[in-house]
Design an enzyme around this catalytic site. Structure first.
Site, PDB file in Angstrom:
ATOM      1  N   HIS A  93      48.472  42.345  39.624  1.00 54.61           N
ATOM      2  CA  HIS A  93      48.110  43.453  38.719  1.00 54.61           C
ATOM      3  C   HIS A  93      47.052  44.289  39.417  1.00 54.61           C
ATOM      4  O   HIS A  93      45.866  43.966  39.427  1.00 54.61           O
ATOM      5  CB  HIS A  93      47.600  42.927  37.373  1.00 54.61           C
ATOM      6  N   HIS A  95      46.169  48.596  40.815  1.00 54.01           N
ATOM      7  CA  HIS A  95      46.531  50.017  40.648  1.00 54.01           C
ATOM      8  C   HIS A  95      46.122  50.783  41.893  1.00 54.01           C
ATOM      9  O   HIS A  95      44.998  50.628  42.375  1.00 54.01           O
ATOM     10  CB  HIS A  95      45.787  50.633  39.455  1.00 54.01           C
ATOM     11  N   LYS A 219      56.218  48.543  33.078  1.00 57.56           N
ATOM     12  CA  LYS A 219      54.934  48.234  32.440  1.00 57.56           C
ATOM     13  C   LYS A 219      54.839  48.974  31.107  1.00 57.56           C
ATOM     14  O   LYS A 219      54.923  50.207  31.087  1.00 57.56           O
ATOM     15  CB  LYS A 219      53.794  48.685  33.380  1.00 57.56           C
ATOM     16  N   HIS A 260      51.122  44.948  28.879  1.00 56.95           N
ATOM     17  CA  HIS A 260      49.662  44.993  28.714  1.00 56.95           C
ATOM     18  C   HIS A 260      49.357  44.579  27.271  1.00 56.95           C
ATOM     19  O   HIS A 260      49.828  45.224  26.340  1.00 56.95           O
ATOM     20  CB  HIS A 260      49.186  46.433  28.998  1.00 56.95           C
ATOM     21  N   HIS A 280      46.521  40.589  30.928  1.00 54.41           N
ATOM     22  CA  HIS A 280      45.200  40.446  30.278  1.00 54.41           C
ATOM     23  C   HIS A 280      45.179  39.277  29.281  1.00 54.41           C
ATOM     24  O   HIS A 280      44.437  38.330  29.464  1.00 54.41           O
ATOM     25  CB  HIS A 280      44.729  41.738  29.601  1.00 54.41           C
ATOM     26  N   ASP A 350      43.471  43.786  38.327  1.00 59.66           N
ATOM     27  CA  ASP A 350      43.316  45.102  37.686  1.00 59.66           C
ATOM     28  C   ASP A 350      42.448  46.030  38.542  1.00 59.66           C
ATOM     29  O   ASP A 350      41.955  47.054  38.051  1.00 59.66           O
ATOM     30  CB  ASP A 350      42.717  44.987  36.278  1.00 59.66           C
TER      31      ASP A 350
HETATM   32 ZN   LIG Z   1      45.697  47.468  34.695  1.00 53.64          ZN
END
Ligand SMILES: [Zn+2]
Length: 457
Positions: A93, A95, A219, A260, A280, A350
């Site tokens: 995960h 970005h 996602k 998510h 998460h 993340d």
């Molecule tokens: Zn994220």
């Protein structure tokens, strides 16, 4: 015909290129073969092997065993020796949007100024490889374009499996609430990795748009988020019907959905709809853990961004920081429950980019420290060996049918592996940064060796 995806009898999802690969007709290059011996070989899944050895042929692992078993049949091969050998790690995960803060205005800047974002991402790719990450699963960002640059050799970095966009309902986590709606729609129409959809027909269309862009995973938002302004992380987003429609649409194209989810209602709805991974999972409890095990779903906790946020208040917007304080405690509890109950976990951070040099927090919030996520998992109850399995063998599972044969030191798997100068089973923090990663091979090619770090371009 070389370069065509239609070679062989069957197409396996993971083998199908996301973009056509144009190659000149030329002779098959000679496959390089070599051997790597290690005092300790950690295969990713299963027991470590003392005095282990792997044989590489081209971009695949050909054989694995002890040095005693393999020394004679492969005595003619070039040899490397490392102290500890393990598969290259996966951050499941991440970005590539190079945001300088978790806030709507920073996101707006990075999605509008794409050349600036690409420039900031380029060294991040090298930092990840230098730290032993040979694959990443990007859950919204510019990963598809960056992967093209890596695959063609313009940049050095891990293999990127990207979702392209994050999708939520209007007003949900993927919406930029303070931005006037026509401006947001204009951004969406010009390649922003943030998308909204409402009702089943729009949900189907936006999933198909991700497939069109080359997404390897979809996602969606099962709940509100922390970084967005007006929604609540506890509330469910997307109705049960919308989620089910997107899961089915993705499945028709051999993709899984990563949802998510912070709040319990969203997690339960996502699991019942058939989402493969829960991202998460902040309000996971015993009942959620049981359902995750029943559904063979995977938890990607992303603790690192929470810990970084708690240490650097300015990294979040004021409203984001207030929400972070709420979910941080719940998420720590959730991680411990999930690990104790035996929920399958994969490692994800993340991490959304390195802060620009000069930012006082750039030493903390940066790509390349992603291995700290394993430390938090050990702190929450995993053994170091379990944390390594979560960061290696479990990585490809988060892509469902798109997952490559990678993440393990096993015959037939991708030759992605790293050498270490200290034992992570004694201290998992060995994997927290690039310092103890002495060697990195990706697809059988050596990118790092002692004294030769992966170059920042
Ligand atoms: Zn994220």
């Amino acid at each position: 015909m070389r370069g065509s995806p239609f070679v062989g009898d069957a197409l396996v999802g993971g083998d199908l290129p996301t973009r056509p690969v144009y190659q000149h007709e030329e002779e098959e290059p000679k496959k390089d073969s070599f051997c790597v011996e290690a005092d300790l070989l950690i295969p990713g899944r299963g027991d470590p092997i003392k005095n282990g050895c792997i044989i590489i042929e081209g971009n695949k692992i050909k054989d694995v065993g002890t040095s005693a078993q393999l020394a004679r049949p492969y005595s003619h091969l070039r040899k490397y020796h490392v102290k500890v050998l393990m598969p290259g790690m996966w951050d499941c995960h991440i970005h590539f949007i190079a945001v300088q803060r978790v806030a709507w205005d920073a996101i707006l800047e990075s999605t509008q100024k794409m050349a600036l974002t690409g420039a900031r991402c380029a060294p991040d790719l090298a930092r990840l490889l230098d730290a032993g990450f040979t694959s990443v699963r990007e859950m919204a960002g510019f990963g598809i374009q960056l992967d093209q640059a890596v695959e063609e050799g313009s940049l050095v970095g891990p293999k990127i499996y990207s979702s392209n966009a994050i999708i939520s309902p209007t007003g949900g986590h993927a919406d930029l609430h303070p931005v006037p709606k026509p401006w947001f729609d204009d951004l969406c129409a010009h390649g922003s990795p943030f998308q909204t959809a409402d009702g089943v027909p729009e949900c189907l269309k936006v999933v198909r748009m991700q497939l069109r862009a080359g997404a390897r995973v979809i996602k969606i938002c099962g709940s509100g988020g922390v970084g967005s302004e007006l929604d609540n992380p506890v509330d469910q987003q997307f109705s049960d019907e919308e989620m089910k429609a997107m899961v089915d649409e993705a499945a028709r194209a051999q993709r899984v959905i990563g949802a998510h989810c912070h709040g319990k209602a969203g997690i339960m709805a996502a699991l019942h709809a058939g989402c493969k991974t829960i991202e998460h999972g902040s309000y996971l409890d015993e009942e959620v853990a049981d359902l995750m095990i029943e559904k063979d779903a995977i938890l990607v906790t992303t603790r690192l961004i929470v810990e970084n946020g708690l240490l650097s208040k300015d990294y979040f917007s004021p409203v984001g920081y207030a929400k972070l304080l709420l979910v941080a405690k719940a998420q720590w509890n959730a991680m411990q429950i999930a690990i104790r109950k035996g929920v399958k976990c994969a490692i994800g951070t993340d991490n959304a980019g390195t802060l620009a040099p000069g930012n006082p927090m750039s030493k903390l919030v940066r790509q390349g420290l992603n291995g700290k996520e394993l430390y938090y998992h050990v702190k929450a109850g995993m053994t170091p060996l379990q944390a390594i399995e979560a960061a290696t063998a479990n990585g490809p599972l988060t892509l469902g049918p798109q997952g490559p044969k990678a993440g393990q030191l096993k015959a037939g798997f991708d030759a992605d592996f790293i050498g270490l100068d200290a034992n992570p089973l004694d201290d998992i923090q060995v994997l927290s940064g690039p310092e103890h990663v002495t060697h990195v091979w990706k697809r059988g090619i050596m990118y790092k060796s002692p004294g030769q770090p992966v170059g920042l371009i």
